[in-house]
Each structure stands twice: as structure tokens, then as C-alpha cells.
Design a protein around this motif. Structure first.
Motif, PDB file in Angstrom:
ATOM      1  N   LEU A  39       0.820  -1.213   0.000  1.00 17.17           N
ATOM      2  CA  LEU A  39       0.000   0.000   0.000  1.00 17.17           C
ATOM      3  C   LEU A  39       0.848   1.254   0.000  1.00 17.17           C
ATOM      4  O   LEU A  39       0.496   2.262  -0.597  1.00 17.17           O
ATOM      5  N   GLU A  40       1.968   1.189   0.705  1.00  9.71           N
ATOM      6  CA  GLU A  40       2.797   2.377   0.873  1.00  9.71           C
ATOM      7  C   GLU A  40       3.832   2.553  -0.230  1.00  9.71           C
ATOM      8  O   GLU A  40       4.607   3.516  -0.206  1.00  9.71           O
ATOM      9  N   ALA A  41       3.852   1.659  -1.224  1.00  4.88           N
ATOM     10  CA  ALA A  41       4.795   1.802  -2.334  1.00  4.88           C
ATOM     11  C   ALA A  41       4.583   3.146  -3.009  1.00  4.88           C
ATOM     12  O   ALA A  41       3.454   3.556  -3.268  1.00  4.88           O
ATOM     13  N   LEU A  42       5.679   3.835  -3.277  1.00  6.00           N
ATOM     14  CA  LEU A  42       5.594   5.172  -3.867  1.00  6.00           C
ATOM     15  C   LEU A  42       5.792   5.101  -5.373  1.00  6.00           C
ATOM     16  O   LEU A  42       6.672   4.401  -5.863  1.00  6.00           O
ATOM     17  N   VAL A  43       4.978   5.853  -6.086  1.00  8.09           N
ATOM     18  CA  VAL A  43       5.006   5.879  -7.541  1.00  8.09           C
ATOM     19  C   VAL A  43       5.634   7.192  -7.985  1.00  8.09           C
ATOM     20  O   VAL A  43       5.252   8.267  -7.524  1.00  8.09           O
ATOM     21  N   GLU A  44       6.612   7.092  -8.876  1.00 10.65           N
ATOM     22  CA  GLU A  44       7.310   8.256  -9.433  1.00 10.65           C
ATOM     23  C   GLU A  44       7.181   8.200 -10.946  1.00 10.65           C
ATOM     24  O   GLU A  44       7.420   7.161 -11.565  1.00 10.65           O
ATOM     25  N   VAL A  45       6.811   9.307 -11.553  1.00 13.79           N
ATOM     26  CA  VAL A  45       6.693   9.366 -13.008  1.00 13.79           C
ATOM     27  C   VAL A  45       8.080   9.551 -13.613  1.00 13.79           C
ATOM     28  O   VAL A  45       8.873  10.361 -13.149  1.00 13.79           O
ATOM     29  N   MET A  46       8.364   8.789 -14.648  1.00 11.12           N
ATOM     30  CA  MET A  46       9.646   8.890 -15.341  1.00 11.12           C
ATOM     31  C   MET A  46       9.638  10.112 -16.260  1.00 11.12           C
ATOM     32  O   MET A  46       8.579  10.495 -16.769  1.00 11.12           O
ATOM     33  N   PRO A  47      10.797  10.719 -16.471  1.00  9.54           N
ATOM     34  CA  PRO A  47      10.859  11.872 -17.367  1.00  9.54           C
ATOM     35  C   PRO A  47      10.333  11.509 -18.757  1.00  9.54           C
ATOM     36  O   PRO A  47      10.604  10.439 -19.273  1.00  9.54           O
ATOM     37  N   GLY A  48       9.549  12.396 -19.324  1.00  9.18           N
ATOM     38  CA  GLY A  48       9.007  12.179 -20.656  1.00  9.18           C
ATOM     39  C   GLY A  48       7.690  11.429 -20.677  1.00  9.18           C
ATOM     40  O   GLY A  48       7.079  11.289 -21.719  1.00  9.18           O
ATOM     41  N   ALA A  49       7.236  10.943 -19.523  1.00 13.41           N
ATOM     42  CA  ALA A  49       5.993  10.173 -19.482  1.00 13.41           C
ATOM     43  C   ALA A  49       4.809  11.020 -19.062  1.00 13.41           C
ATOM     44  O   ALA A  49       3.696  10.523 -18.981  1.00 13.41           O
ATOM     45  N   VAL A  50       5.010  12.299 -18.812  1.00 13.35           N
ATOM     46  CA  VAL A  50       3.975  13.146 -18.244  1.00 13.35           C
ATOM     47  C   VAL A  50       2.752  13.247 -19.146  1.00 13.35           C
ATOM     48  O   VAL A  50       1.624  13.289 -18.666  1.00 13.35           O
ATOM     49  N   SER A  51       2.925  13.238 -20.436  1.00 11.26           N
ATOM     50  CA  SER A  51       1.766  13.379 -21.322  1.00 11.26           C
ATOM     51  C   SER A  51       0.895  12.135 -21.312  1.00 11.26           C
ATOM     52  O   SER A  51      -0.327  12.234 -21.343  1.00 11.26           O
ATOM     53  N   GLY A  52       1.504  10.956 -21.270  1.00  9.46           N
ATOM     54  CA  GLY A  52       0.729   9.716 -21.253  1.00  9.46           C
ATOM     55  C   GLY A  52      -0.129   9.528 -22.489  1.00  9.46           C
ATOM     56  O   GLY A  52      -1.187   8.908 -22.421  1.00  9.46           O
ATOM     57  N   GLN A  53       0.329  10.047 -23.620  1.00  7.08           N
ATOM     58  CA  GLN A  53      -0.443   9.935 -24.860  1.00  7.08           C
ATOM     59  C   GLN A  53      -0.693   8.480 -25.213  1.00  7.08           C
ATOM     60  O   GLN A  53       0.173   7.638 -25.090  1.00  7.08           O
ATOM     61  N   VAL A  91      -5.696  -0.692  -8.995  1.00  8.70           N
ATOM     62  CA  VAL A  91      -4.611   0.296  -9.053  1.00  8.70           C
ATOM     63  C   VAL A  91      -3.263  -0.407  -9.042  1.00  8.70           C
ATOM     64  O   VAL A  91      -2.346  -0.007  -9.771  1.00  8.70           O
ATOM     65  N   ARG A  92      -3.134  -1.461  -8.267  1.00 12.06           N
ATOM     66  CA  ARG A  92      -1.865  -2.215  -8.259  1.00 12.06           C
ATOM     67  C   ARG A  92      -1.541  -2.746  -9.655  1.00 12.06           C
ATOM     68  O   ARG A  92      -0.401  -2.681 -10.108  1.00 12.06           O
ATOM     69  N   ILE A  93      -2.534  -3.277 -10.342  1.00 11.52           N
ATOM     70  CA  ILE A  93      -2.317  -3.805 -11.686  1.00 11.52           C
ATOM     71  C   ILE A  93      -1.956  -2.684 -12.654  1.00 11.52           C
ATOM     72  O   ILE A  93      -1.025  -2.808 -13.453  1.00 11.52           O
ATOM     73  N   LEU A  94      -2.671  -1.558 -12.579  1.00 17.05           N
ATOM     74  CA  LEU A  94      -2.391  -0.438 -13.478  1.00 17.05           C
ATOM     75  C   LEU A  94      -0.991   0.131 -13.245  1.00 17.05           C
ATOM     76  O   LEU A  94      -0.264   0.426 -14.202  1.00 17.05           O
ATOM     77  N   VAL A  95      -0.614   0.274 -11.982  1.00 14.71           N
ATOM     78  CA  VAL A  95       0.727   0.779 -11.665  1.00 14.71           C
ATOM     79  C   VAL A  95       1.785  -0.206 -12.148  1.00 14.71           C
ATOM     80  O   VAL A  95       2.814   0.190 -12.708  1.00 14.71           O
ATOM     81  N   SER A  96       1.532  -1.500 -11.975  1.00 16.14           N
ATOM     82  CA  SER A  96       2.460  -2.516 -12.470  1.00 16.14           C
ATOM     83  C   SER A  96       2.623  -2.428 -13.983  1.00 16.14           C
ATOM     84  O   SER A  96       3.737  -2.514 -14.503  1.00 16.14           O
ATOM     85  N   ASP A  97       1.502  -2.253 -14.680  1.00 11.93           N
ATOM     86  CA  ASP A  97       1.556  -2.096 -16.136  1.00 11.93           C
ATOM     87  C   ASP A  97       2.389  -0.880 -16.522  1.00 11.93           C
ATOM     88  O   ASP A  97       3.231  -0.944 -17.423  1.00 11.93           O
ATOM     89  N   LEU A  98       2.143   0.247 -15.847  1.00 15.30           N
ATOM     90  CA  LEU A  98       2.881   1.474 -16.147  1.00 15.30           C
ATOM     91  C   LEU A  98       4.372   1.307 -15.855  1.00 15.30           C
ATOM     92  O   LEU A  98       5.213   1.835 -16.591  1.00 15.30           O
ATOM     93  N   ALA A  99       4.704   0.571 -14.802  1.00 15.25           N
ATOM     94  CA  ALA A  99       6.111   0.320 -14.482  1.00 15.25           C
ATOM     95  C   ALA A  99       6.747  -0.565 -15.563  1.00 15.25           C
ATOM     96  O   ALA A  99       7.885  -0.315 -15.986  1.00 15.25           O
TER      97      ALA A  99
END
Length: 125
Positions: free
Chosen positions: A31-45, A79-87
């Protein structure tokens, strides 16, 4: 615009958001895992609205998996699955605390992550 994305996320069934999956390679994220956006991923197109919303919320500051679940009004497992996919797609980096044995004078030794969680909980009071 973020309200629009959050509204879209709430109108889709959780199984549709995850493509019917109930687990992923990292779906046991704490639950406490922190999510950080990688540079260049901000648009998420080209990403679905739920994943874009995660990127938006994590764009300016680290955010926990639990906070994302609350903000998006989605179940924690989704959310865990979505974050895993994004990672996996290298849009985000997930920071988890690896348990480190600390001799606290008690037996058995408590992990450092447990002690940090207790301290954070006390600080929140």
C-alpha cells in the motif's frame, strides 16, 4: 481536465480497466509503495484514462498506491495492476522498502520497513 479523467475512471467496471486480470507480475505492491513518473511520461499519450490519471497524480510528487486508489475511486487491486503495467512500460518507477533486519533488542528482529510504517502512523495522529 483531471476531473474528466477521474469521472471516466469511475464509470468503467474494474474488470474492464484491467482487461479482466486480477493479478500482474507486481500486483502484490505494498500500500505504501511510492510511484514516481519517469521523465518524458507526463503526457501519457495513447494511454487509457485511468493510467493517464495515475501519471497526472504522480507527475509532481511521489504518491502511494493507496493514495492513488482513493483519488481514482478504484479498488486497490485494480490500481496495483495499473501501476504494475505502467512500471513495465517504463512510464513510472515504483519505490518499495525492502525489509532490512534491524536488531531492536527484541526477538525476533523487526524489519526496518515495519518500524518506519509505525513511525509514519504515529506522526499522522
Amino acid at each position: 481536465m483531471s476531473e474528466h479523467i477521474e469521472y471516466e475512471a469511475r464509470t468503467v467496471r474494474p474488470y474492464a480497466v484491467t482487461g479482466g486480470r486480477v493479478r500482474s507480475a507486481r500486483s502484490d505492491l505494498p500500500l505504501e509503495a511510492l510511484v514516481e513518473v519517469m521523465p518524458g511520461a507526463v503526457s501519457g499519450q495513447g494511454l487509457p484514462p485511468e493510467k493517464r490519471a495515475i501519471i497526472q497524480h504522480a507527475a509532481h510528487n511521489y504518491i502511494s498506491v493507496a493514495e492513488l486508489s482513493a483519488l481514482l475511486h478504484l479498488p486497490l487491486g485494480v490500481v496495483r495492476i495499473l501501476v504494475s503495467d505502467l512500471a513495465d512500460q517504463q512510464y513510472v518507477r515504483v519505490h518499495t522498502s525492502q525489509p532490512v533486519d534491524v536488531n531492536t533488542g527484541e526477538s525476533p528482529a523487526l524489519s526496518l520497513s515495519v518500524l518506519e510504517s509505525v513511525l509514519n502512523g504515529i506522526s499522522a495522529l
